[in-house]
Design an enzyme around this catalytic site. Structure first.
Site: not given
Ligand code: AMP
Length: 209
Positions: A88, A152, A122, A13, A163
């Site tokens: 989400r 990360r 990644r 994404k 996750r």
């Molecule tokens: P991502 O980079 O989108 O994989 O997000 C990394 C982490 O940030 C996720 O595993 C969540 O812990 C937190 N996070 C990101 N977006 C959201 C969201 N919309 N709602 C809640 N937690 C989020």
């Protein structure tokens, strides 16, 4: 165009959002990246977010929703935006719906085997904030801007498993956008350029409607 990108963690994404952002001149809003910046800058939000992110859990609703509301109300979002990683769950989808109408909810899908394979290679760029990969980097640096890269903390295998189980895109979010007539889905198994060709054909159709 107001676009929401849905999809499992690691489906690409962020990469697709980065390309769309450049090609269509739309701000790329990644809630995950906003949290990571806050963690890096040791803000109050960053401290709270970190305790959830490190465990692979979602950051509480009230913080995430407020952050998105403030961001999409900024001047650069008045002609549209790409939301990457938000909503989400159905509560977030309904909250977003109370703020604005979405033109396209595009699901970028990928099988679990491929996700694990991709996440293990990644890396993130500490300069431009975009995802990269061991295969794309040039001389150990981000291929887009030459910045230093890092892995990360939540891309560790044990956190990836949490996750994947806790952050799958739920059917009720998909149904919510289907009912609004704005849902589309593509498979992201192919290389980035081929996946983007699929994304572009859908965006252009929505743009011309
Ligand atoms: P991502 O980079 O989108 O994989 O997000 C990394 C982490 O940030 C996720 O595993 C969540 O812990 C937190 N996070 C990101 N977006 C959201 C969201 N919309 N709602 C809640 N937690 C989020």
């Amino acid at each position: 165009m107001k676009i929401v990108l849905l999809g499992p963690v690691g489906s690409g994404k962020g990469t697709q959002a980065g390309i769309i952002s450049k090609e269509y001149n739309l701000p790329h809003i990644s809630t995950g990246e906003i949290f990571r910046t806050n963690i890096k800058n040791e803000t109050e939000l960053g401290k709270i977010a970190k305790s959830y992110i490190d465990k692979g859990e979602l950051v509480p609703e009230e913080l995430t929703n407020k952050l998105v509301e403030d961001r999409i109300n900024q001047e650069d979002c008045k002609n549209g935006f790409i939301l990457d990683g938000y909503p989400r769950n159905i509560e977030q989808a309904k909250f977003l719906d109370s703020l604005t109408n979405i033109d396209l909810a595009l699901m970028i899908d990928l099988s679990e085997d491929k996700i694990i394979e991709r996440l293990s290679s990644r890396r993130m760029c500490s300069k431009c904030g975009q995802p990269t990969s061991l295969e794309w980097m040039v001389d150990g640096k981000c291929e887009k801007c030459g910045g230093d890269v890092y892995t990360r903390d939540d891309d560790k295998p044990e956190v990836i498993k949490v996750r994947l189980s806790k952050q799958a895109v739920s059917q009720n979010v998909i149904d919510f956008y289907k009912q609004k007539g704005v849902f589309s889905k593509i498979d992201a198994t192919d290389v980035v350029e081929d996946t983007y060709a699929l994304v572009k054909s859908i965006l252009d159709k929505v743009n011309n409607d």
